[in-house]
Design an enzyme around this catalytic site. Structure first.
Site, short mmCIF file in Angstrom:
data_model
loop_
_atom_site.label_atom_id
_atom_site.label_comp_id
_atom_site.label_asym_id
_atom_site.label_seq_id
_atom_site.Cartn_x
_atom_site.Cartn_y
_atom_site.Cartn_z
N LYS A 13 0.83 -1.21 0.00
CA LYS A 13 0.00 0.00 0.00
C LYS A 13 0.87 1.27 0.00
CE LYS A 13 -1.98 -1.17 3.93
NZ LYS A 13 -1.29 -2.45 4.23
N ARG A 87 -9.75 0.74 8.66
CA ARG A 87 -9.38 -0.63 9.01
C ARG A 87 -10.48 -1.35 9.78
NH1 ARG A 87 -3.42 0.29 8.88
NH2 ARG A 87 -2.40 -1.67 9.34
N ARG A 126 11.83 -5.57 4.65
CA ARG A 126 11.56 -4.13 4.44
C ARG A 126 12.48 -3.23 5.26
NH1 ARG A 126 5.71 -1.91 5.40
NH2 ARG A 126 5.95 -3.06 7.34
N ARG A 160 11.25 -1.20 11.02
CA ARG A 160 10.16 -0.90 11.96
C ARG A 160 10.15 -1.86 13.14
NH1 ARG A 160 4.93 0.03 8.23
NH2 ARG A 160 4.02 -1.23 9.89
N ARG A 171 -0.69 -8.77 13.58
CA ARG A 171 -1.19 -7.83 12.56
C ARG A 171 -2.06 -8.56 11.54
NH1 ARG A 171 4.43 -5.44 11.01
NH2 ARG A 171 3.41 -4.37 9.28
P1 AP5 Z 1 4.88 -1.64 1.80
O1 AP5 Z 1 4.54 -0.78 0.62
O2 AP5 Z 1 5.64 -1.03 2.92
O3 AP5 Z 1 3.56 -2.39 2.35
P2 AP5 Z 1 2.31 -1.83 3.15
O4 AP5 Z 1 1.09 -2.48 2.59
O5 AP5 Z 1 2.32 -0.32 3.17
O6 AP5 Z 1 2.62 -2.47 4.55
P3 AP5 Z 1 2.56 -1.91 6.05
O7 AP5 Z 1 3.26 -2.92 6.90
O8 AP5 Z 1 3.06 -0.49 6.13
O9 AP5 Z 1 1.06 -1.97 6.32
P4 AP5 Z 1 0.44 -2.05 7.68
O10 AP5 Z 1 -0.98 -1.90 7.26
O11 AP5 Z 1 0.74 -3.21 8.52
O12 AP5 Z 1 1.14 -0.88 8.50
P5 AP5 Z 1 0.68 0.57 8.89
O13 AP5 Z 1 1.86 1.43 8.88
O14 AP5 Z 1 -0.53 1.00 8.13
O15 AP5 Z 1 5.66 -2.92 1.23
C1 AP5 Z 1 6.19 -3.90 2.11
C2 AP5 Z 1 7.54 -4.40 1.55
O16 AP5 Z 1 7.32 -5.11 0.33
C3 AP5 Z 1 8.53 -3.28 1.20
O17 AP5 Z 1 9.83 -3.71 1.52
C4 AP5 Z 1 8.38 -3.10 -0.33
O18 AP5 Z 1 9.58 -2.65 -0.94
C5 AP5 Z 1 8.01 -4.51 -0.77
N1 AP5 Z 1 7.07 -4.52 -1.90
C6 AP5 Z 1 6.00 -3.71 -2.07
N2 AP5 Z 1 5.33 -4.05 -3.19
C7 AP5 Z 1 6.00 -5.12 -3.73
C8 AP5 Z 1 5.78 -5.94 -4.89
N3 AP5 Z 1 4.76 -5.71 -5.73
N4 AP5 Z 1 6.65 -6.95 -5.12
C9 AP5 Z 1 7.69 -7.19 -4.27
N5 AP5 Z 1 7.95 -6.46 -3.16
C10 AP5 Z 1 7.10 -5.43 -2.88
O19 AP5 Z 1 0.18 0.35 10.41
C11 AP5 Z 1 1.08 0.05 11.45
C12 AP5 Z 1 0.32 -0.03 12.78
O20 AP5 Z 1 -0.30 1.25 13.06
C13 AP5 Z 1 -0.85 -1.03 12.81
O21 AP5 Z 1 -0.42 -2.35 13.13
C14 AP5 Z 1 -1.73 -0.41 13.92
O22 AP5 Z 1 -1.19 -0.67 15.20
C15 AP5 Z 1 -1.59 1.09 13.66
N6 AP5 Z 1 -2.60 1.60 12.73
C16 AP5 Z 1 -2.36 2.16 11.50
N7 AP5 Z 1 -3.50 2.53 10.93
C17 AP5 Z 1 -4.51 2.20 11.78
C18 AP5 Z 1 -5.93 2.30 11.71
N8 AP5 Z 1 -6.54 2.85 10.63
N9 AP5 Z 1 -6.65 1.85 12.77
C19 AP5 Z 1 -6.06 1.31 13.86
N10 AP5 Z 1 -4.71 1.18 13.99
C20 AP5 Z 1 -3.93 1.61 12.94
#
Ligand code: AP5
Length: 213
Positions: A13, A87, A126, A160, A171
């Site tokens: 994402k 979410r 990552r 992270r 997660r």
């Molecule tokens: P990346 O693009 O970083 O993936 P992502 O989907 O953004 O993954 P996240 O881990 O950031 O999502 P998340 O939803 O767990 O975390 P968030 O920060 O929102 O890609 C991942 C890796 O793969 C990278 O190394 C990239 O280079 C590689 N890659 C990407 N695309 C690729 C492809 N096509 N092929 C190969 N490799 C690829 O949330 C973190 C925490 O915050 C949550 O656990 C929660 O505690 C809190 N939180 C955040 N939002 C909320 C909410 N709305 N409600 C409640 N709690 C929340």
């Protein structure tokens, strides 16, 4: 045009959101990035959410809806990309109400489909630039020069705190229990467009561009 990127942790994402910011001038609203910023600046809210995030649990709806509301009223550009929000069904309803209040609507929800084995590999490899936030991967997207960001030249690379096996399990569980019902919710509303998130980064970009037109 306002869009949601919906998918499990590691689906890509953030990677795709950054590309859309670059080519379309859209505004990325990542609740994960907002919460991490609050955590590292040590605000009261940041301290409250730190342990929850590190364990891989969801932060309360009230906190994240408040963060999004503030950004929606203070930022502008060629549309918003909601990355990691909503979410829960309560967050989805709150987003619809906030957009309606601003006279705006949701264009599309892009569901990024990736299987769990691939997610584990993506999360394990990552790392991000601590200065500009560019996202890298040990195998699929390494930096051109070791330890140096391709975009801003910084050598402040970070991993992270929640990118570990235990937190990832939680997660994923949170995603399947609380977030995956949104797939049916947006499908029923007619907004959902799936993409194959297992394809390489450029192919995924092309699929999203084809959907957005
Ligand atoms: P990346 O693009 O970083 O993936 P992502 O989907 O953004 O993954 P996240 O881990 O950031 O999502 P998340 O939803 O767990 O975390 P968030 O920060 O929102 O890609 C991942 C890796 O793969 C990278 O190394 C990239 O280079 C590689 N890659 C990407 N695309 C690729 C492809 N096509 N092929 C190969 N490799 C690829 O949330 C973190 C925490 O915050 C949550 O656990 C929660 O505690 C809190 N939180 C955040 N939002 C909320 C909410 N709305 N409600 C409640 N709690 C929340």
């Amino acid at each position: 045009m306002n869009i949601i990127l919906l998918g499990p942790p590691g689906a890509g994402k953030g990677t795709q959101a950054r590309h859309l910011v670059d080519i379309r001038g859209m505004v990325q609203l990542s609740t994960g990035d907002m919460l991490r910023a609050a955590k590292s600046s040590g605000t009261e809210m940041g301290q409250k959410v730190a342990a929850i995030m590190d364990a891989g649990k969801l932060v309360t709806d009230e906190i994240v809806i408040g963060l999004i509301e503030e950004k929606l009223t203070s930022e502008s550009g060629a549309g918003f990309i909601f990355d990691g929000f909503p979410r829960t069904l309560a967050q989805a309803d709150a987003l619809a109400a906030l957009l309606a209040k601003l006279g705006q609507s949701l264009h599309t929800v892009i569901e990024m489909r990736v299987d769990d084995d691939a997610l584990v590999k993506r999360i394990a490899g990552r790392f991000t630039c601590g200065d500009c936030g560019e996202v890298y991967h040990d195998e699929t997207k390494p930096t051109a020069a070791e330890g140096k960001c391709d975009v801003c030249g910084s050598n402040k690379m970070q991993r992270r705190a929640d990118d570990n096996a235990d937190s990832l399990r939680t997660r994923l569980m949170e995603y399947y229990k609380k977030t995956s019902p949104l797939i049916g919710y947006y499908y029923a509303k007619g907004d959902l467009r799936p993409v194959n998130g297992l394809a390489d980064i450029i192919e995924v970009q092309k699929s999203i561009e084809a959907i957005l037109g």
